[in-house]
Scaffold this active site. Structure first.
Site, mmCIF file in Angstrom:
data_model
loop_
_atom_site.group_PDB
_atom_site.id
_atom_site.type_symbol
_atom_site.label_atom_id
_atom_site.label_comp_id
_atom_site.label_asym_id
_atom_site.label_seq_id
_atom_site.Cartn_x
_atom_site.Cartn_y
_atom_site.Cartn_z
ATOM 1 N N TRP A 76 0.905 -1.161 0.000
ATOM 2 C CA TRP A 76 0.000 0.000 0.000
ATOM 3 C C TRP A 76 0.932 1.195 0.000
ATOM 4 O O TRP A 76 1.621 1.458 0.987
ATOM 5 C CB TRP A 76 -0.874 -0.042 1.257
ATOM 6 C CG TRP A 76 -1.966 0.965 1.286
ATOM 7 C CD1 TRP A 76 -3.237 0.823 0.786
ATOM 8 C CD2 TRP A 76 -1.922 2.276 1.874
ATOM 9 N NE1 TRP A 76 -3.964 1.960 1.027
ATOM 10 C CE2 TRP A 76 -3.198 2.873 1.686
ATOM 11 C CE3 TRP A 76 -0.942 3.013 2.536
ATOM 12 C CZ2 TRP A 76 -3.505 4.146 2.140
ATOM 13 C CZ3 TRP A 76 -1.258 4.296 2.982
ATOM 14 C CH2 TRP A 76 -2.532 4.841 2.788
ATOM 15 N N ASN A 102 7.390 -3.627 5.871
ATOM 16 C CA ASN A 102 6.192 -2.864 6.250
ATOM 17 C C ASN A 102 6.646 -1.761 7.199
ATOM 18 O O ASN A 102 7.499 -2.005 8.047
ATOM 19 C CB ASN A 102 5.185 -3.731 7.011
ATOM 20 C CG ASN A 102 4.527 -4.768 6.128
ATOM 21 O OD1 ASN A 102 4.730 -4.788 4.920
ATOM 22 N ND2 ASN A 102 3.742 -5.634 6.747
ATOM 23 N N GLY A 103 6.033 -0.602 7.094
ATOM 24 C CA GLY A 103 6.399 0.494 7.993
ATOM 25 C C GLY A 103 7.005 1.631 7.200
ATOM 26 O O GLY A 103 6.904 1.679 5.969
ATOM 27 N N LYS A 489 -19.843 3.894 6.680
ATOM 28 C CA LYS A 489 -19.946 2.637 5.925
ATOM 29 C C LYS A 489 -20.276 2.935 4.469
ATOM 30 O O LYS A 489 -19.671 2.389 3.564
ATOM 31 C CB LYS A 489 -21.047 1.710 6.497
ATOM 32 C CG LYS A 489 -20.756 1.014 7.810
ATOM 33 C CD LYS A 489 -19.697 -0.047 7.759
ATOM 34 C CE LYS A 489 -18.326 0.495 7.939
ATOM 35 N NZ LYS A 489 -17.740 0.629 9.234
ATOM 36 N N GLU A 492 -17.274 4.783 2.568
ATOM 37 C CA GLU A 492 -16.012 4.073 2.322
ATOM 38 C C GLU A 492 -16.135 2.951 1.303
ATOM 39 O O GLU A 492 -15.165 2.610 0.649
ATOM 40 C CB GLU A 492 -15.367 3.578 3.624
ATOM 41 C CG GLU A 492 -16.052 2.440 4.319
ATOM 42 C CD GLU A 492 -15.332 2.014 5.599
ATOM 43 O OE1 GLU A 492 -14.097 2.079 5.647
ATOM 44 O OE2 GLU A 492 -16.017 1.603 6.546
ATOM 45 N N HIS A 508 -29.477 23.537 11.550
ATOM 46 C CA HIS A 508 -28.401 24.525 11.697
ATOM 47 C C HIS A 508 -27.458 24.521 10.487
ATOM 48 O O HIS A 508 -26.335 24.992 10.578
ATOM 49 C CB HIS A 508 -27.625 24.257 12.986
ATOM 50 C CG HIS A 508 -28.480 24.378 14.215
ATOM 51 N ND1 HIS A 508 -28.934 25.578 14.687
ATOM 52 C CD2 HIS A 508 -29.017 23.425 15.013
ATOM 53 C CE1 HIS A 508 -29.694 25.386 15.749
ATOM 54 N NE2 HIS A 508 -29.763 24.069 15.963
ATOM 55 N N LYS A 607 -6.923 -2.306 5.602
ATOM 56 C CA LYS A 607 -7.602 -2.791 6.797
ATOM 57 C C LYS A 607 -6.974 -2.260 8.070
ATOM 58 O O LYS A 607 -7.661 -1.878 9.001
ATOM 59 C CB LYS A 607 -7.606 -4.323 6.793
ATOM 60 C CG LYS A 607 -8.361 -4.949 7.949
ATOM 61 C CD LYS A 607 -9.837 -4.633 7.887
ATOM 62 C CE LYS A 607 -10.602 -5.169 9.069
ATOM 63 N NZ LYS A 607 -11.941 -4.547 9.161
HETATM 64 O O1 M6R Z 1 -8.120 -1.441 13.609
HETATM 65 P P1 M6R Z 1 -8.736 -0.183 14.135
HETATM 66 O O2 M6R Z 1 -10.046 -0.419 14.812
HETATM 67 O O3 M6R Z 1 -7.821 0.608 14.996
HETATM 68 O O4 M6R Z 1 -9.041 0.688 12.840
HETATM 69 C C1 M6R Z 1 -9.561 1.976 12.930
HETATM 70 C C2 M6R Z 1 -10.025 2.477 11.583
HETATM 71 O O5 M6R Z 1 -8.972 2.506 10.680
HETATM 72 C C3 M6R Z 1 -11.147 1.605 11.011
HETATM 73 O O6 M6R Z 1 -12.217 1.486 11.888
HETATM 74 C C4 M6R Z 1 -11.637 2.183 9.678
HETATM 75 O O7 M6R Z 1 -12.286 3.408 9.897
HETATM 76 C C5 M6R Z 1 -12.556 1.201 8.967
HETATM 77 N N1 M6R Z 1 -12.283 1.213 7.553
HETATM 78 C C6 M6R Z 1 -13.987 1.509 9.138
HETATM 79 O O8 M6R Z 1 -14.811 0.621 8.474
#
Ligand code: M6R
Length: 612
Positions: A76, A102-103, A489, A492, A508, A607
């Protein structure tokens, strides 16, 4: 966000690591690559932009990429575009050393300049490639690959989960971590390295989670973990407690739909063993806090990102309502960079499905640096946040693969409601209330199941809004964060712009947006502020807005106002989000699917967000 998988053993590494990569594709997916040391001890490299299927297309016939040791990576992009050149693995000048990373290497430019001055030639624009060249630099001074990697990593500032192979050492993989997960999988005469157990769970459930600044040398039949200072570290072997079926779609078209449908079970798993009906309370053993410590608690500071932040907002409503303990909720990315006031008798609760979100982890460390106790609510066992928290609760939702979080959200809310009852019962909540709450919670899985049975109706409603360009989500009280979550939801995965608002705020500003093209999705359960929301909906209706209502059965007033109504069962006020969010998840899913979008892997998202 990227994914690593590596194999060493007696089998052909290529199909194993490619299969592993596919399991990791959900983490990040703009390009991928593999490096194999073949039977003639030659390093072979294949990289391609796009999805893993594109990588498979450029792979030669299986026999030609046969080797017992290999590394693979899904990327990514952070530094450099998602081209095949920038894809991992990266190699050194000699082409003998390959690394996956990664990182982020924060000082990569300084290191790169030094290496360029020494004559190293770089192929990519990535920060990661410097590590391959650094290892080559130190390999000229020592025959020991582990030592060369140690020396290289000592110069690196930033975060890494890294794995290395070398043509000159075709019998080993070296892997290390700092701030980015790295796991060793133990098989029979074979080992795996990965950033995520999903990649290897079909091969083994025995794993070792590396800690920061640890490095492991893995051969076919042995492994040794040391620090970067070469001190030997004793390994703790853990058993993964979830099943391979969690990472298969089964009969479902997408993981997201499967995960929505799993919620009757995942919610039950979140409260299983944690209800104490005899005492009308709940039990959360992992908090590592005594009764006295819980009783003197005056404030909870919740810190999280995205969907987990929405769960935290619901937690505020429930905990304050049931226990009167003050709760503040803040985005981790904001908390970590300001100078938050944390009064005495406060605990910080970090919520993270993945347990690896960079901002949430940094917020955890900031709170600990101030001497504050941090509790983690996480899903992934052994994740960094789970390990670094002073105590916490696993939500036990099972692997969540869809990028859009669904079942983790309801499990997080379930756990927060358990905490609310626990704290409430230690203060003023009556046993009657506690018992009633527990009984109602036990009935939630069945009620979720009932809502899931409206799936076909929800798809039909999705048809009516699939071409919308904007949508508004309204809710009040405990359902206001649900409105935010519904909007997240939709945006995204369907790329429709959506906003969530407390219904009364509409007048408002957002009311100016309402016309006959604007779907307004409203949560209208029969509760104390029902009449107020109905008034808000009248205002929408008067401006020809298209109302989709989430309401309780038998509500004729709402059915008069709304174009469509999705009925949900009644429950206690504090538990409503566990029901009202389900239709919103399904609606977002069907809209995205009807728009033929990649539901599980929406564009630009990953993710687990392990970069700032
Ligand atoms: O793994 P986490 O719960 O820390 O992730 C936080 C957000 O990146 C995660 O909830 C993101 O907003 C999702 N895509 C929402 O569906």
């Amino acid at each position: 966000m990227c994914g690593i998988v590596g194999y060493i053993g007696n089998r052909n590494a290529t199909p194993i690591i490619i299969e592993g990569l596919k399991r990791l594709e959900y983490r990040g997916y703009d390009s991928s690559g593999i490096a194999i040391i073949d039977k003639d001890s030659k390093l072979k490299l294949y990289k391609e932009s796009g999805k893993i299927i594109e990588l498979e297309r450029i792979l030669p016939a299986p026999k030609e990429v046969y080797g017992n040791i290999g590394l693979a990576h899904t990327r990514w992009a952070t530094h450099g575009e998602p081209t095949s050149t920038n894809a991992h693995p990266h190699t050194s000048c000699s082409g003998k050393i390959a690394i996956v990373h990664n990182g982020i290497i924060e000082n990569f430019q300084i290191l790169k300049n030094k290496l360029l001055a020494q004559g190293h030639v770089f192929a990519s624009e990535t920060d990661s490639e410097v590590v391959a060249h650094l290892i080559e630099h130190f390999s000229r001074k020592t025959d020991d690959l582990t030592l060369a990697v140690q020396e290289a990593l000592k110069l690196v500032e930033g975060t890494f989960g890294i794995a290395v192979i070398s043509e000159d050492h075709p019998d080993r993989i070296i892997a290390a971590r700092k701030g980015s997960p790295l796991i060793i999988g133990i098989g029979k005469n074979e080992f795996f390295v990965t950033s995520d157990v999903s990649a290897i769970i079909i091969h083994t459930k025995k794993v070792i989670y590396l800690h920061d600044d640890e490095i492991v040398t893995v051969t076919r039949d042995s492994f040794e973990i040391t620090t970067l200072e070469n001190e030997v570290v004793e390994a703790t072997i853990s058993e993964i407690d979830w099943d391979v079926s969690s990472i298969d779609k089964g009969q479902f078209k997408h993981f997201m739909l499967k995960e929505i449908f799993e919620q009757p079970i995942s919610v039950e798993n979140a409260f299983r063993g944690r209800l104490v009906p005899k005492l009308s309370t709940t039990r959360l053993g992992g908090l590592n806090m005594t009764g006295d410590e819980l009783r003197i608690l005056e404030k909870i500071q919740i810190v999280a990102c995205g969907t987990s932040w929405h769960a935290g907002l619901i937690g505020k409503y429930i905990i304050e309502h049931l226990s009167r303990v003050q709760v503040d909720v803040e985005y981790a990315s904001e908390f970590r960079y300001r100078n938050p006031i944390i009064p005495k008798n406060t605990v910080v609760i970090v919520i993270s499905q993945s347990g690896e979100t960079a901002d949430t982890l940094a917020a955890l460390r900031e709170a600990q640096a101030r001497g504050v106790r941090v509790l983690g609510i996480t899903n992934v066992v052994g994740s960094t946040i789970a390990r670094e928290s002073d105590g916490g609760v696993y939500i036990h939702a099972g692997a969540e693969i869809g990028v859009a979080s669904t079942k983790a959200f309801t499990s997080q809310v379930t756990v927060l409601s358990l905490l609310a009852v626990l704290l409430g019962r230690m203060r003023h909540l009556s046993p009657v209330f506690g018992t009633n709450f527990i009984n109602e919670l036990k009935g939630i899985p069945e009620k979720i199941q009932k809502i899931i049975e409206s799936n076909a109706q929800i798809r039909k409603i999705a048809e009516t809004i699939k071409d919308a360009t904007n949508a508004l989500y309204l809710g009040r009280g405990v359902n206001y964060p649900v409105a935010l979550e519904g909007a997240l939801k939709l945006k995204e995965i369907s790329y429709i712009h959506a906003e969530g608002y407390p219904a009364a705020e509409m007048k408002h500003g957002p009311i100016a947006l309402i016309d006959e093209n604007m779907p307004v999705i409203s949560i209208v359960p029969k509760d104390v502020i029902y009449d107020k929301i109905i008034s808000n909906l009248q205002e929408v209706k008067a401006r020809n807005g298209r109302i989709i209502a989430i309401a309780n059965k038998g509500d004729d007033v709402v059915s008069e106002l709304a174009e469509n109504v999705i009925y949900i069962p009644e429950t206690l006020y504090d538990l409503q989000p566990l029901l009202s969010v389900i239709p919103l998840q399904l609606l977002a899913y069907h809209v995205a699917d009807l728009r033929s979008l990649d539901v599980d892997q929406p564009r630009n998202l990953a993710k687990s967000v392990t970069v700032e």
